[in-house]
Design an enzyme around this catalytic site. Structure first.
Site, PDB file in Angstrom:
ATOM      1  N   GLU A  75      38.427  42.144  45.177  1.00  0.00           N
ATOM      2  CA  GLU A  75      39.457  42.908  44.472  1.00  0.00           C
ATOM      3  C   GLU A  75      39.190  44.411  44.521  1.00  0.00           C
ATOM      4  O   GLU A  75      40.113  45.206  44.696  1.00  0.00           O
ATOM      5  CB  GLU A  75      39.517  42.454  43.008  1.00  0.00           C
ATOM      6  CG  GLU A  75      40.580  43.181  42.199  1.00  0.00           C
ATOM      7  CD  GLU A  75      40.563  42.763  40.744  1.00  0.00           C
ATOM      8  OE1 GLU A  75      41.599  42.928  40.094  1.00  0.00           O
ATOM      9  OE2 GLU A  75      39.527  42.284  40.259  1.00  0.00           O
ATOM     10  N   ASP A  76      37.928  44.789  44.361  1.00  0.00           N
ATOM     11  CA  ASP A  76      37.609  46.206  44.163  1.00  0.00           C
ATOM     12  C   ASP A  76      37.019  46.901  45.388  1.00  0.00           C
ATOM     13  O   ASP A  76      36.751  48.099  45.339  1.00  0.00           O
ATOM     14  CB  ASP A  76      36.614  46.358  42.998  1.00  0.00           C
ATOM     15  CG  ASP A  76      37.213  45.888  41.682  1.00  0.00           C
ATOM     16  OD1 ASP A  76      38.458  45.884  41.580  1.00  0.00           O
ATOM     17  OD2 ASP A  76      36.451  45.532  40.773  1.00  0.00           O
TER      18      ASP A  76
END
Length: 711
Positions: free
Chosen positions: A83-84
């Site tokens: 996600e990051d």
């Protein structure tokens, strides 16, 4: 480029914990996951100012405390990488295996889909997590550890974020931890959530717990010594642990039972841990000879485990404190399962079935959610249904064959029927509880034996939704009603379109397949049934559809002649899904009626003497000629206006007379009242005009009734 090493102390601490139970090659794999995670998150910091990699390492350390396997620890370290960071899933799968990649993907939040609001995004993220759990239960363990560390470091968030995250923790994640039997995580999540959501209440209760009088602490020490001495005399190997309820547990009891702090009975307690199951009962006998038990407060969760696999004996004893003290008795393995729930599976992976039983129960629960019709609901509705399943209180019900089913508190025989099988629930007509016939909405108690009576012709009723409590029952009932409603709509829409085509001196059978398909394509209908249902629900006018299907045909008849020419559609009361009986005139079988097509509502049925008919005649295209079939089923509402003598007991006499005629009273409203006369309007259920006439005759004969009229 060399791998960065931003926090070697934290990584070393993790590896030391994992090294107490994992082999060397797995530790090397965990270290590689740390190096990859540190590289991927390089330059990222948390709100607290720490390097971001400290969070994934802390999550992995929480799992190491629960002795989770190496794959779960690798996935925990990389759980935010998809996600990051720019780290691709394929690289994780190639380096650490497909199962690690799947776990990381399951924990990852949805970030690329646009949602209407934050609440909907969170709900959809939760649905994705549940789907990943169905494939690998370790996903939820990583998510719970992630949430636990976030709660431990919540101070760096804004006040609004703290409240939102704390509420979500108390409503969703702590109950999931409890449902999966991970009590050590559940308790900390609850207390941290309580502290963040209600800081003042938390401080007051925590202070009360910490500042117990010295005499009380001395008395607890005395009880502990006596318990230890008494069990030792019986030659039972044991471990004795004293415990104090946490602030959230005390607050919940005070709130739910409306008690003050010093009225909560079991703030203090003891846990006795022995080697074998029979020693649990032996120790129980020894404890009961030392202090007298409270009547009705003994629970045997060893013979009847909780749904999450929890096993223990619970007893509440009179003590020198002047208030009861709870004692729990269990084996060492039961204690580990009680604290760690499904996480204990990885400790006892190669031993016995004690822990794998909890694992199987948890997997069964998750699979049940994913395979139910609930999963097809909108995200927010799915989340609400899962909340209903996360009941902390349960009742344990026996089948006629002696099998045990765990159901939520306030469950009914109907919930039990759906727990057995969807078809059993759908065809339920009655129930026997301990061999006695009871209404299917009766609340069940632990230890009762339930037998369901079914009939092939029986079907779910909409009012069942008012009292069932399990997600499975509610979803199954809704699914059945929607299916019936769709079938009724298709049937009625077919008849309405046929009537419209008859006025053009043709029929649906005469419409060519290409012409019909062209109309469906132009109006974006996937199939004919959807069009017919749309007609019945008032979203399409049947005469407009008929003219579009037969553009070369036209009727020269005027509006009134159109209505007169149309053949009446006969209704029998079973079409409740697509028919609405108006509340302005309350039509019942035997009345002359008409139907008015209303968008979204379908056909609304009115009496022909309804005062609104004049307005409806202005729109003949919406007029649907209908009449009652020979056999009509169901109950229909009607309003009766009573003028009665204004004295006590008049209402009761009318209600009794109505009940004697086998009619139900929906509501009673007082319209006027003076010293001598009362005017009341009863809304009652009747079968037809004959049934109504019987009720009017019966009530008119009452000496307190001056007049009765139908409204």
């Amino acid at each position: 480029m060399p791998y960065p090493d931003p926090c070697p102390e934290v990584a070393e601490q993790l590896l030391q914990k994992a090294g107490t139970y994992l082999p060397r090659d797995m530790l090397d794999k965990i270290f590689r996951a740390y190096q990859l995670g540190a590289l991927a998150h390089q330059g990222q910091v948390r709100n607290s100012g720490e390097a971001y990699i400290t969070h994934p390492l802390a999550v992995a350390e929480i799992l190491a405390d629960q002795r989770m396997d190496g794959e779960a620890l690798c996935a925990a370290i990389l759980h935010d990488a998809l996600e990051d960071t720019a780290l691709p899933r394929s690289f994780i799968a190639d380096t650490f295996g497909e199962s690690v990649a799947e776990m990381v993907e399951g924990v990852t939040k949805l970030d690329k889909i646009q949602f209407n609001n934050r609440q909907e995004a969170d709900a959809e993220s939760f649905r994705k997590m549940m789907l990943a759990m169905s494939r690998d239960i370790r996903v939820i363990l990583i998510k719970l550890a992630d949430r636990l560390h976030n709660m431990r470091t919540l101070e760096s968030k804004s006040a609004e974020s703290r409240r939102r995250i704390a509420r979500e923790t108390l409503e969703i994640y702590a109950p999931i931890a409890q449902r999966l039997g991970i009590n050590v995580v559940k308790a900390e999540l609850q207390n941290l959530g309580f502290k963040a959501l209600y800081p003042l209440r938390y401080q007051v209760i925590a202070k009360q717990l910490a500042n117990q009088p010295v005499l009380r602490r001395e008395a607890m020490a005395t009880i502990e010594a006596r318990l230890a001495q008494r069990i030792a005399v019986e030659n039972i190997p044991f471990r004795l642990v004293s415990r104090v309820k946490g602030p959230w547990s005390v607050y919940s009891k005070m709130r739910d039972e409306h008690k003050k702090f010093n009225e909560v009975m079991d703030v203090f307690g003891f846990r006795i841990v022995v080697k074998k199951v029979m020693q649990c009962y032996h120790a129980l006998g020894a404890v009961h000879t030392l202090m007298k038990p409270l009547d009705g407060r003994f629970r045997d969760f060893i013979a009847i485990p909780k749904a999450n696999g929890y096993q223990s004996l619970h007893t509440l004893l009179f003590s020198p404190l002047g208030s009861p003290v709870e004692v729990q008795i269990r084996t060492e393995e039961m204690d580990i399962v009680a604290e760690r729930g499904i996480a204990a599976h990885w400790i006892y992976k190669n031993r016995g079935a004690a822990s794998s039983n909890a694992q199987a129960r948890a997997q069964s629960w998750v699979n049940g959610l994913i395979n139910s019709d609930d999963f097809a609901l909108p995200s927010l509705e799915f989340l609400e249904n899962v909340k209903i399943d996360l009941f902390p209180d349960e009742v344990y019900i026996f089948t006629p064959k002696g099998e045990i089913l765990a159901l939520p508190k306030n469950a009914t025989p109907l919930d039990f029927a759906y727990a057995v099988h969807t078809d059993v629930g759908n065809h339920t007509v009655a129930a026997r509880v301990d061999r006695r016939l009871v209404p299917i909405r009766t609340k069940l108690l632990s230890g009762q034996t339930v037998e369901i009576i079914t009939a092939p012709s029986a079907n779910p009723s909409p009012n069942w939704l008012e009292f069932v409590v399990t997600s499975k029952a509610r979803t199954s009932i809704r699914h059945f009603l929607k299916r019936i409603e769709h079938e009724d709509a298709v049937n009625l829409g077919h008849r309405m379109l046929d009537r419209a085509l008859e006025l053009l001196e043709t029929s649906l059978d005469n419409v060519s397949a290409p012409q019909l398909q062209q109309f469906l394509n132009e109006n974006r209908y996937p199939r004919l049934e959807v069009l017919l249902a749309d007609i019945a629900l008032g979203n399409r006018m049947p005469d407009q559809v008929a003219r579009a299907l037969q553009p070369n045909q036209s009727s020269l008849l005027g509006p009134d002649a159109l209505i007169a020419r149309q053949e009446e559609i006969l209704i029998n009361g079973s079409e409740r899904g697509v028919l609405t009986f108006s509340t302005c005139c309350y039509p019942i079988p035997g009345d002359d009626i008409m139907g008015y097509l209303t968008a979204g509502k379908g056909v609304v049925v009115h009496r022909l003497d309804c005062p609104n008919i004049i307005d409806y005649r202005k729109h003949p295209e919406r007029w649907v000629p209908i009449a009652w079939d020979r056999r009509v089923e169901g109950d229909f509402r009607v309003e009766l206006r009573f003028e009665t003598e204004n004295k006590p007991g008049a209402l009761a006499k009318i209600a009794a007379a109505v009940a004697e005629c086998n009619s139900n009273i929906d509501s009673v409203n007082y319209k006027e009242r003076d010293v001598r006369i009362s005017v009341m309007v009863f809304c009652i259920e009747v079968k037809d005009r004959k049934h109504l006439a019987e009720i009017i005759r019966r009530t008119r004969r009452l000496n307190v009734v001056y007049s009765v009229e139908r409204l």
